[in-house]
Scaffold this active site. Structure first.
Site, PDB file in Angstrom:
ATOM      1  N   ASN A   1       0.388 -29.935 -30.050  1.00 52.24           N
ATOM      2  CA  ASN A   1       0.215 -28.471 -30.296  1.00 52.24           C
ATOM      3  C   ASN A   1      -0.129 -28.070 -31.566  1.00 52.24           C
ATOM      4  OD1 ASN A   1       2.700 -28.585 -27.987  1.00 52.24           O
ATOM      5  ND2 ASN A   1       1.022 -27.738 -27.362  1.00 52.24           N
TER       6      ASN A   1
ATOM      7  N   HIS B   1       0.607 -26.162 -19.924  1.00 51.43           N
ATOM      8  CA  HIS B   1      -0.760 -26.867 -20.790  1.00 51.43           C
ATOM      9  C   HIS B   1      -1.371 -27.916 -19.916  1.00 51.43           C
ATOM     10  CE1 HIS B   1       1.718 -26.503 -24.738  1.00 51.43           C
ATOM     11  NE2 HIS B   1       0.923 -25.442 -24.509  1.00 51.43           N
TER      12      HIS B   1
ATOM     13  N   GLU C   1      -3.276 -23.000 -28.318  1.00 51.60           N
ATOM     14  CA  GLU C   1      -2.133 -24.117 -28.134  1.00 51.60           C
ATOM     15  C   GLU C   1      -2.570 -25.681 -28.593  1.00 51.60           C
ATOM     16  OE1 GLU C   1       1.238 -23.515 -26.758  1.00 51.60           O
ATOM     17  OE2 GLU C   1       0.611 -21.507 -27.207  1.00 51.60           O
TER      18      GLU C   1
ATOM     19  N   ASN D   1       7.896 -23.670 -18.696  1.00 50.93           N
ATOM     20  CA  ASN D   1       8.167 -25.013 -19.229  1.00 50.93           C
ATOM     21  C   ASN D   1       9.549 -25.340 -18.254  1.00 50.93           C
ATOM     22  OD1 ASN D   1       9.104 -27.621 -20.087  1.00 50.93           O
ATOM     23  ND2 ASN D   1       8.154 -27.346 -21.913  1.00 50.93           N
ATOM     24  N   VAL D   2       9.289 -26.010 -17.215  1.00 54.04           N
ATOM     25  CA  VAL D   2      10.317 -26.145 -16.172  1.00 54.04           C
ATOM     26  C   VAL D   2      11.716 -26.997 -16.838  1.00 54.04           C
ATOM     27  CG1 VAL D   2      11.015 -27.246 -14.005  1.00 54.04           C
ATOM     28  CG2 VAL D   2       8.841 -25.833 -14.175  1.00 54.04           C
ATOM     29  N   ALA D   3      11.115 -28.079 -17.424  1.00 55.88           N
ATOM     30  CA  ALA D   3      12.108 -28.925 -18.034  1.00 55.88           C
ATOM     31  C   ALA D   3      13.038 -28.147 -19.189  1.00 55.88           C
ATOM     32  CB  ALA D   3      11.614 -30.102 -18.523  1.00 55.88           C
TER      33      ALA D   3
ATOM     34  N   HIS E   1       9.297 -19.027 -31.215  1.00 56.66           N
ATOM     35  CA  HIS E   1       9.890 -20.010 -32.027  1.00 56.66           C
ATOM     36  C   HIS E   1       8.642 -20.933 -32.440  1.00 56.66           C
ATOM     37  CE1 HIS E   1       9.371 -21.886 -27.878  1.00 56.66           C
ATOM     38  NE2 HIS E   1       9.748 -22.985 -28.332  1.00 56.66           N
ATOM     39  N   ARG E   2       7.443 -21.103 -31.657  1.00 56.46           N
ATOM     40  CA  ARG E   2       6.401 -22.061 -32.168  1.00 56.46           C
ATOM     41  C   ARG E   2       5.530 -21.263 -32.877  1.00 56.46           C
ATOM     42  NH1 ARG E   2       4.806 -27.092 -28.925  1.00 56.46           N
ATOM     43  NH2 ARG E   2       4.895 -27.426 -31.318  1.00 56.46           N
TER      44      ARG E   2
ATOM     45  N   CYS F   1       2.363 -35.243 -25.438  1.00 51.31           N
ATOM     46  CA  CYS F   1       3.008 -34.153 -26.340  1.00 51.31           C
ATOM     47  C   CYS F   1       3.388 -34.721 -27.648  1.00 51.31           C
ATOM     48  CB  CYS F   1       4.022 -33.525 -25.766  1.00 51.31           C
ATOM     49  SG  CYS F   1       3.667 -32.345 -24.504  1.00 51.31           S
TER      50      CYS F   1
ATOM     51  N   TYR G   1       9.369 -20.353 -21.600  1.00 51.21           N
ATOM     52  CA  TYR G   1       9.258 -19.751 -20.367  1.00 51.21           C
ATOM     53  C   TYR G   1       8.037 -20.268 -19.763  1.00 51.21           C
ATOM     54  CZ  TYR G   1       8.648 -16.592 -16.513  1.00 51.21           C
ATOM     55  OH  TYR G   1       8.510 -15.549 -15.381  1.00 51.21           O
TER      56      TYR G   1
ATOM     57  N   GLY H   1      16.104 -23.879 -24.400  1.00 46.90           N
ATOM     58  CA  GLY H   1      15.437 -23.268 -23.268  1.00 46.90           C
ATOM     59  C   GLY H   1      14.660 -22.002 -23.590  1.00 46.90           C
TER      60      GLY H   1
END
Length: 449
Positions: A110, A250, A174, A25-27, A137-138, A371, A23, A20
């Site tokens: 990405n 995105h 991105e 990104n709904v899924a 994290h990315r 993706c 932030y 999770g």
């Protein structure tokens, strides 16, 4: 000389989990901390690669990252041997451990922005690794991403690699998730389409109010300069801030392009008519005929698009000139989206067929078919210069499935991330993978003296 669009799909990593962390990104947020199945996730991705290869599309594979990233945790003050670093992070700052275990590099749309040789000033294929600095994290991915891409595309007479842009908010980049390309043929000069969410230095541009705009205009312009793109081959467009605030983090969540076709939602862009006009005029100057397929909000809402990932699909050209749209199972499960797709394929346009794939493990973390792949347009001689160890074949598929079954867990939860044995398992798997894909020593643990 023949030319191809090659899809290099990200191989899902052994630490695939639902942290999770993203932030906007709904899924990703709605499935936070659920149990994941890394083995199933990797198998789902490999099944898509195999299916497209068997349909005649050129297909490659891009290796995952070393996770957990112990070096990143050490930079944040955790000390001791590897096991002690992991255990201390789990005790003192579990969110940081979760971030260091993220397998989100699987979404290689990405990973970088790629410009084919037909577009660039020096006639080489150019790669710029994305800094992804909007999310911690990315943001730790690009050093390894650059090494992996360098090992895949190593001939400097054919390929050019650029470092990620400065890791500051003004140059948030991105990668190909906000970039696509239009052309008459993959080997011919085309029009590169950069979509941004905000301007870092010009306050006249609107910006979203709820969720961050991850791509800046200035980052897109910098990548175009690095790649030596000409003004007549570039179009910049601003994403609609209102749809970013609805979860369109995105551009590839609200539009997808290929060849001479842009498949987009009615609410995707600001100043849509002007954007389409530029694309049409610039592609026409190169002998192409631009075609936009607009999905009206009356047929498919933005919410439908975000939940089904209709636009995070792969739009692929067949040899007969028709196009195939690769969509996730969630599109079939959405009544309005599925009804629209039925109309799309029956109305005589370029999209003749829809192919559905089960990518639930990826979709629950907020990533669909598009993706999972990085598109690289290559001429025949350029494809021959690619490290052939990463080009998908039937034997490679079988080898990778066996590799996944040998090394991946079938369930992973947040508490499992604190197990130092997971790092050992990941490194063992990746060491073997670099031999399978003929990558050499690309991971930090392989490069330590």
């Amino acid at each position: 000389m023949k030319s191809f669009e090659v899809n290099f799909d990200g191989l899902v990593g052994p630490t695939h989990n639902y942290g999770g962390l993203s932030y906007g990104n709904v899924a990703s947020q709605s499935n936070s901390q659920q149990g994941s199945n890394p083995r199933e996730a990797a198998r789902q991705g490999l099944a898509k690669m195999k299916a497209l290869m068997e349909m005649g599309f050129k297909q490659g594979v891009l290796a995952p990252q070393e996770r957990p990233d112990v070096a990143a945790l050490r930079r944040l003050g955790f000390t001791g041997n590897d096991a002690e670093v992991i255990q201390r992070a789990a005790k003192e700052a579990m969110p940081l451990l979760v971030a260091s275990c993220s397998a989100s590099s699987m979404w290689v749309a990405n990973a970088a922005t790629v410009s084919p040789s037909a577009d660039t000033a020096d006639g080489r294929v150019h790669f710029t690794a994305a800094n992804l600095n909007c999310k911690y994290h990315r943001s730790i991915e690009h050093p390894t991403t650059s090494r992996v891409l360098g090992a895949m595309f190593s001939d400097d007479k054919v390929f050019a690699h650029h470092e990620a842009l400065p890791a500051v908010a003004q140059f948030g980049d991105e990668g190909a998730a906000n970039h696509t390309r239009f052309c008459r043929a993959y080997g011919e000069s085309g029009v590169e389409f950069f979509v941004y969410g905000r301007s870092a230095f010009d306050s006249r541009y609107p910006a979203p109010q709820k969720y961050p705009a991850r791509q800046t205009l200035e980052a897109s312009q910098a990548v175009a300069r690095l790649h030596g793109l000409r003004d007549d081959g570039v179009v910049y467009a601003q994403q609609n801030p209102a749809v970013i605030d609805q979860g369109v983090f995105h551009n590839d969540v609200i539009s997808v392009g290929n060849g001479e076709v842009l498949f987009y939602h009615e609410d995707a862009f600001l100043e849509t008519d002007a954007v389409l006009g530029q694309l049409q005029a610039k592609l026409a100057s190169k002998g192409g005929r631009f075609q936009g397929i607009c999905v009206p909000r009356a047929a498919v809402t933005v919410e439908d698009a975000v939940r089904s990932y209709l636009f995070n699909s792969q739009l692929l050209s067949r040899e007969d000139g028709s196009m195939l749209l690769v969509v996730p199972e969630e599109c079939r499960n959405n009544e309005r989206v599925w009804a629209y797709l039925g109309q799309l394929t029956s109305q005589g346009g370029p999209v003749k067929e829809v192919k559905v794939f089960d990518l639930k493990q990826s979709m629950q973390n907020g990533g669909g078919p598009a993706c999972l792949r990085l598109r690289v347009a290559l001429k025949e001689n350029e494809l021959a210069a690619v490290n052939q160890g990463v080009i998908m074949t039937a034997p490679l598929y079988d080898t990778l499935v066996q590799w996944v079954d040998k090394h991946y867990r079938d369930r992973l939860g947040e508490t499992d991330l604190a197990d130092p044995q997971l790092l050992v398992e990941c490194r063992t798997a990746l060491d073997e993978l670099t031999q399978i894909l003929k990558l050499g020593s690309v991971y930090p643990f392989q490069r330590q003296p």
